[in-house]
Motif scaffolding. Structure first.
Motif, PDB file in Angstrom:
ATOM      1  N   SER A 209       0.817  -1.219   0.000  1.00  0.00           N
ATOM      2  CA  SER A 209       0.000   0.000   0.000  1.00  0.00           C
ATOM      3  C   SER A 209       0.852   1.271   0.000  1.00  0.00           C
ATOM      4  O   SER A 209       0.307   2.379   0.055  1.00  0.00           O
ATOM      5  CB  SER A 209      -0.927   0.010   1.225  1.00  0.00           C
ATOM      6  OG  SER A 209      -0.154  -0.013   2.428  1.00  0.00           O
ATOM      7  N   ALA A 210       2.168   1.121  -0.058  1.00  0.00           N
ATOM      8  CA  ALA A 210       3.048   2.299  -0.023  1.00  0.00           C
ATOM      9  C   ALA A 210       2.808   3.181  -1.242  1.00  0.00           C
ATOM     10  O   ALA A 210       2.459   2.692  -2.325  1.00  0.00           O
ATOM     11  CB  ALA A 210       4.509   1.862   0.026  1.00  0.00           C
ATOM     12  N   ASP A 211       3.008   4.469  -1.062  1.00  0.00           N
ATOM     13  CA  ASP A 211       2.824   5.442  -2.137  1.00  0.00           C
ATOM     14  C   ASP A 211       4.041   5.378  -3.064  1.00  0.00           C
ATOM     15  O   ASP A 211       5.081   5.998  -2.810  1.00  0.00           O
ATOM     16  CB  ASP A 211       2.668   6.838  -1.533  1.00  0.00           C
ATOM     17  CG  ASP A 211       2.323   7.896  -2.577  1.00  0.00           C
ATOM     18  OD1 ASP A 211       2.569   7.643  -3.766  1.00  0.00           O
ATOM     19  OD2 ASP A 211       1.850   8.970  -2.190  1.00  0.00           O
ATOM     20  N   GLU A 212       3.903   4.618  -4.168  1.00  0.00           N
ATOM     21  CA  GLU A 212       5.033   4.438  -5.081  1.00  0.00           C
ATOM     22  C   GLU A 212       5.495   5.748  -5.696  1.00  0.00           C
ATOM     23  O   GLU A 212       6.684   5.973  -5.921  1.00  0.00           O
ATOM     24  CB  GLU A 212       4.661   3.453  -6.191  1.00  0.00           C
ATOM     25  CG  GLU A 212       4.798   1.999  -5.807  1.00  0.00           C
ATOM     26  CD  GLU A 212       4.751   1.087  -7.025  1.00  0.00           C
ATOM     27  OE1 GLU A 212       5.747   1.028  -7.769  1.00  0.00           O
ATOM     28  OE2 GLU A 212       3.707   0.448  -7.222  1.00  0.00           O
ATOM     29  N   GLU A 213       4.540   6.639  -5.968  1.00  0.00           N
ATOM     30  CA  GLU A 213       4.884   7.921  -6.576  1.00  0.00           C
ATOM     31  C   GLU A 213       5.741   8.752  -5.630  1.00  0.00           C
ATOM     32  O   GLU A 213       6.755   9.341  -6.036  1.00  0.00           O
ATOM     33  CB  GLU A 213       3.614   8.687  -6.946  1.00  0.00           C
ATOM     34  CG  GLU A 213       3.885   9.955  -7.740  1.00  0.00           C
ATOM     35  CD  GLU A 213       2.613  10.647  -8.190  1.00  0.00           C
ATOM     36  OE1 GLU A 213       2.683  11.854  -8.501  1.00  0.00           O
ATOM     37  OE2 GLU A 213       1.559   9.986  -8.229  1.00  0.00           O
TER      38      GLU A 213
END
Length: 706
Positions: A209-213
């Motif tokens: 769920s980490a914010d890849e951006e």
């Protein structure tokens, strides 16, 4: 992730089933990445991530977007068109896909036999037979295998060190290394920063769920904590060196003598407000009993030399000596002429010292310096030669300081080191006395660099030009209009003005196809027989250079063809036109410095940037910046953005680690917070400050000493 192993311990490598030679090879490969200890592995952070936490049906793959599929091998064959390759057809309930390998082993061909079940990760593209992945990452499944729980990190690596091996080494280091806090809890909470261990874990093992951006853009809270810690380590180190220097002793040079006032009274002009401010700051430093380390910076033509002369006079007033070191003989001679013009009428004894002067003249200069009869000596690198001995050097000035290495600046400073009785000390005990050090630069240093890599220095800025100076008009002209430029030069010289024609090389380079100074001089001299055309370049002897420059300064030479030896130090008010040939080959700082050689008189001056088409994008950007701005500080900022701090800082580094994670332009807010936090930690939490430095810099914490 906790353990008793300390961050400073060398990075461990697998010992089982490994001969010492293979261990050495692995250590050498890690060393290429700057990894020497476990904590270096902890800080070897990912470049990007790949999402292997989920499987996508083949039909939902999108061209150019990485994805992972799980499918059965339906067919496998070796093809020979257009080159030898392994083509593997796989399929799931939604469709089929080809995996294509141009470099493969027999073991891979065997593993990808029909009937095998594989997971493959890669970018999909359209092929002749449908969608395909070129050299995907894959592995054959044996029964049910759970998907990874975190994004897959992709690390910077080197030849012979594959990603799986590097991931394993980093995972082991994370288990061994103690990731305790070095920031006081109150400070961390006040700044709203993540815990260090949490930040490192989030970067090495980000969840699905980490914010890849945010991770990719390095704006994620975990990245902000790492960047802050790096900037804090830099600030702590710089401030500690600053404190150490303030604890040393120097000869106090208080105001009160008559020479400074006498010189100011004789000047045919008044100092600008910026010059007065800079001189006030430098004068206050010189009065202190500890060595100043101040950087005086100002744009080309802003009047730094007069401020340097005042500082030298302060030393002479107090019965001491001053030395001024410049990187080129042309610049050193320019300083000497100016100093002689201002100071000789006051009875101040000056000496000139370079490598090429006659032996008798040199011997006389050395004797005057050693006896103290010479109050001020101006010269080049010759000042730091072993035979040069000062009687009482109290002030060392280094002009264009970025052109000198750390060792050279230290060598000049060491000429003034001596022993003096310390107050309250036992008989015979003494403390080392160092000269004050003033560094000057006509290449303005962007604010972010001053706050970071130059934070150990006091900085004075002359941000105002002398009255009457008119901005130089800059023109961009294609080489196809060269004849027009030549006519413009001819007309200007016939009208009584002087001009420069700057060439980037003095020998023919077929690869670069550059016109040389030698060819240009011959062509222009033949075309303008009624003009005297001079030539100056780095291969001339000091005497030859001095002769040409003197003739140009006196107006006997109307057109001077030159290489970049005239970049600094040439001050001819009647020179109002400059042509810079192959301007696209020069850097921003060089173009700005060269342009500063004109515009020193009352007449409007023009700098023509003669470029050769077609222009590359980087060259186009550089020329646009220099065309649109005369502001040296804005040009320096653009230069920093284009080149980065490594090239910009040059010889200052002395082993200083460049910032790996923080970006001086994007992270200015963090830099300012780190600067304030460093001061607070040194005052309130010195033990935490020391541990933070040890963690981040290890054996490299002792840098930027000069």
């Amino acid at each position: 992730m906790r353990g008793n192993r300390k961050a400073g311990r060398p990075a461990a490598v697998p010992q089982e089933d490994s001969r010492p030679s293979s261990v050495d090879v692995l250590r050498a490969r890690l060393a290429k990445l700057g990894i020497h200890r476990d904590f270096d592995l902890v800080l070897h952070l990912p470049l990007r991530y790949e999402d292997e936490t989920r499987v996508v049906p083949i039909a939902q793959l999108r061209p150019g977007i990485p994805g992972q599929v799980e499918a059965n091998v339906l067919g496998s064959e070796i093809l020979y068109r257009p080159r030898r390759q392994l083509s593997v057809r796989i399929g799931d309930a939604s469709g089929e896909l080809y995996l294509r390998f141009f470099n493969f082993y027999a073991s891979q061909q065997k593993a990808l036999a029909p009937g095998a079940r594989v997971r493959a990760f890669g970018e999909t593209r359209g092929g002749l037979l449908g969608g395909e992945m070129i050299h995907p990452r894959f592995h054959v499944l044996h029964g049910e295998e759970p998907l990874p729980a975190a994004l897959t990190p992709i690390y910077p690596t080197t030849a012979g060190l594959a990603q799986p091996a590097l991931r394993r080494l980093i995972a082991e280091a994370l288990e061994r290394t103690e990731l305790d806090e070095t920031l006081p809890e109150a400070l961390r909470a006040q700044l709203g920063l993540e815990g260090f261990a949490e930040a490192v874990t989030a970067l090495h093992r980000p969840g699905p769920s980490a914010d890849e951006e945010a991770l990719g853009a390095r704006t994620h809270p975990a990245w902000r904590r790492i960047k802050f810690d790096e900037l804090l380590a830099q600030q702590l180190s710089m401030r500690m060196h600053y404190r150490e220097r303030k604890a040393k002793r120097a000869a106090a040079l208080p105001a009160g003598g008559a020479l400074v006032g006498a010189m100011l009274a004789r000047l045919p002009f008044e100092l600008t407000r910026a010059q007065v401010r800079a001189w006030s700051e430098i004068g206050a430093d010189l009065a202190q009993p500890h060595p100043t380390h101040r950087l005086l910076q100002g744009d080309v033509g802003s009047g730094k030399t007069i401020v340097a002369a005042l500082a030298c006079l302060r030393a002479v007033e107090n019965g001491a000596q001053a030395a001024v070191m410049a990187p080129t003989e042309i610049l050193a001679e320019q300083h000497f002429r100016k100093f002689a013009e201002w100071l000789s009428p006051l009875g101040v004894a000056l000496s000139w010292l370079t490598g090429g002067q006659p032996r008798k003249e040199r011997r006389s200069a050395l004797e005057g310096i050693a006896s103290g009869a010479t109050g001020i000596v101006v010269g080049t690198h010759a000042l730091i030669q072993e035979e040069v001995a000062f009687r009482s050097l109290a002030l060392a000035i280094v002009d264009e300081q970025h052109r000198f290495g750390v060792e050279q600046r230290l060598a000049l400073r060491s000429k003034g080191e001596g022993r003096s009785k310390g107050e309250g000390r036992t008989k015979g005990e003494a403390r080392r006395v160092e000269p004050h050090l003033l560094m000057m630069s006509a290449t303005p240093i962007p604010r972010t660099l001053s706050m970071s890599y130059y934070a150990d220095l006091d900085v004075s800025v002359i941000d105002e030009m002398p009255p009457g100076r008119r901005p130089v008009v800059t023109k961009l002209v294609s080489d196809s209009r060269r004849d027009e430029v030549v006519r413009r030069i001819h007309e200007s010289c016939l009208a009584g003005y002087q001009a420069y024609w700057v060439c980037p090389l003095i020998e023919e380079s077929e690869a670069l196809q550059l016109k040389t100074a030698l060819e240009t001089h011959a062509a222009l001299a033949a075309e303008f027989p009624e003009l005297r055309v001079g030539l100056v370049h780095g291969r001339l002897s000091p005497e030859e250079k001095a002769e040409v420059m003197s003739a140009f300064s006196a107006g006997a030479v109307q057109l001077l063809v030159a290489t970049t030896v005239i970049e600094v130090g040439v001050d001819v008010a009647n020179a109002s036109l400059m042509v810079i040939e192959h301007a696209e080959r020069f850097g921003l700082a060089q173009l700005h410095q060269l342009r500063g050689r004109v515009g020193r008189g009352a007449e409007e001056s023009v700098c023509i940037l003669l470029y050769q088409s077609p222009l590359g994008e980087a060259a186009r950007r550089r020329l646009r910046v220099i065309y649109e701005s005369n502001d040296g500080f804005e040009i320096a900022r653009q230069d920093l953005l284009a080149r980065g701090p490594g090239e910009y800082l040059g010889a200052r580094q002395s082993g200083a680690p460049l910032l790996r994670f923080a970006d001086l332009e994007q992270d200015q807010d963090l830099l300012e917070v780190a600067r304030d936090a460093a001061e607070r930690m040194l005052h309130e939490f010195p033990d935490a400050a020391r541990r933070h430095l040890e963690r981040w810099l290890g054996a490299r914490s002792d840098f930027l000493k000069a």
